[in-house]
Design a protein around this motif. Sequence first.
Motif, PDB file in Angstrom:
ATOM      1  N   ILE A 275       0.881  -1.147  -0.060  1.00 26.42           N
ATOM      2  CA  ILE A 275      -0.012   0.046   0.037  1.00 26.42           C
ATOM      3  C   ILE A 275       0.877   1.213   0.024  1.00 26.42           C
ATOM      4  O   ILE A 275       0.750   2.337  -0.724  1.00 26.42           O
ATOM      5  CB  ILE A 275      -0.944  -0.085   1.094  1.00 26.42           C
ATOM      6  N   SER A 276       1.893   1.431   0.888  1.00 29.82           N
ATOM      7  CA  SER A 276       2.559   2.468   1.175  1.00 29.82           C
ATOM      8  C   SER A 276       3.454   2.795  -0.248  1.00 29.82           C
ATOM      9  O   SER A 276       3.701   3.938  -0.576  1.00 29.82           O
ATOM     10  CB  SER A 276       3.714   2.404   2.240  1.00 29.82           C
ATOM     11  N   ARG A 277       3.838   1.822  -1.190  1.00 28.61           N
ATOM     12  CA  ARG A 277       4.741   1.735  -2.492  1.00 28.61           C
ATOM     13  C   ARG A 277       3.736   2.464  -3.420  1.00 28.61           C
ATOM     14  O   ARG A 277       4.117   3.214  -4.116  1.00 28.61           O
ATOM     15  CB  ARG A 277       5.086   0.491  -2.527  1.00 28.61           C
ATOM     16  N   SER A 278       2.526   1.990  -3.342  1.00 23.38           N
ATOM     17  CA  SER A 278       1.394   2.468  -4.229  1.00 23.38           C
ATOM     18  C   SER A 278       0.978   4.047  -3.931  1.00 23.38           C
ATOM     19  O   SER A 278       0.834   4.866  -4.821  1.00 23.38           O
ATOM     20  CB  SER A 278       0.211   1.596  -4.204  1.00 23.38           C
ATOM     21  N   HIS A 279       0.937   4.375  -2.542  1.00 24.09           N
ATOM     22  CA  HIS A 279       0.345   5.608  -2.311  1.00 24.09           C
ATOM     23  C   HIS A 279       1.000   6.480  -1.734  1.00 24.09           C
ATOM     24  O   HIS A 279       0.686   7.689  -1.057  1.00 24.09           O
ATOM     25  CB  HIS A 279      -0.882   5.232  -1.779  1.00 24.09           C
TER      26      HIS A 279
END
Length: 285
Positions: A275-279
């Motif tokens: 999630i953190s890599r995407s957002h």
Amino acid sequence: MGAGSSDESSSQQAPGTSSSYIPADHDIDFLQRDELRPLRLGLELLKPELIQTEQGIRSTIVVFGSARLMEPSRARQALEQASTALQASPDDRTCQQRVALAERRLALSRYYDVAREFGRLVSSTCQIDGQCDYVIVTGGGPGIMEAANRGAADAGAKSMGLNITLPHEQRPNPYITPDLCFQFRYFALRKMHFLLRARALVVFPGGFGTLDELFETLTLLQTGKTRNITIILMGQAFWERLINWPLLIEEGLVGPEDLALFHFAETAQQAWDLISRSHGGPSAR
């Protein structure tokens, strides 16, 4: 004649005592009429939206999963009880089936701990300095939903529960932030509120309700009706056993690119990293 006139007068309802005199916005029976459904739909959309805005909720992560999954200690207790009953009646097919089911539920109970850790990890990472980003949202019930809300509570953070009225009784789990505990009448409006602020959908093993929400979100992404939501399926072995994804491609029912709409993860940290890599977002602590 005078007596009859008096009786007729006394039987008449006094002005101002009929339901017609109740202001429309105070008349509950009036508001439940079929003709008022459009207004109820609008109110059910607006009320949670206003409250979330007032609470400063900027973005959310939705967690789905079975209401039937128990935390490991309860699952072990259920297996012990089923095993005791089987020992007393070793040839009883029902007892044998209950033991087999309890064993499978114990194996799945590890996901309760993963969901709880995910709720704690995300909430402790993102709800800092008064910010309300990536707030955990669940369906508000027991099982995986309880676990995710519980993890947020472990971190002293806010989390949301979107309950719905059902024919059988359903109570919100005790770990939801009270001011963010909602009850919906209409599934359609509940579904909208799941996704309005969502940055990710994290899906644990579950039944019809879980699959409904998963495939609806996949369809919205596939058709471009919603964007920028990361879908993560927790437990690759479970999902690949449950759904024959390659068959959908082989039969030409979906394209190979459609399987890129979701990711697999096994741990809370893996899910948060995706999630953190995407957002983007604060570094995990």
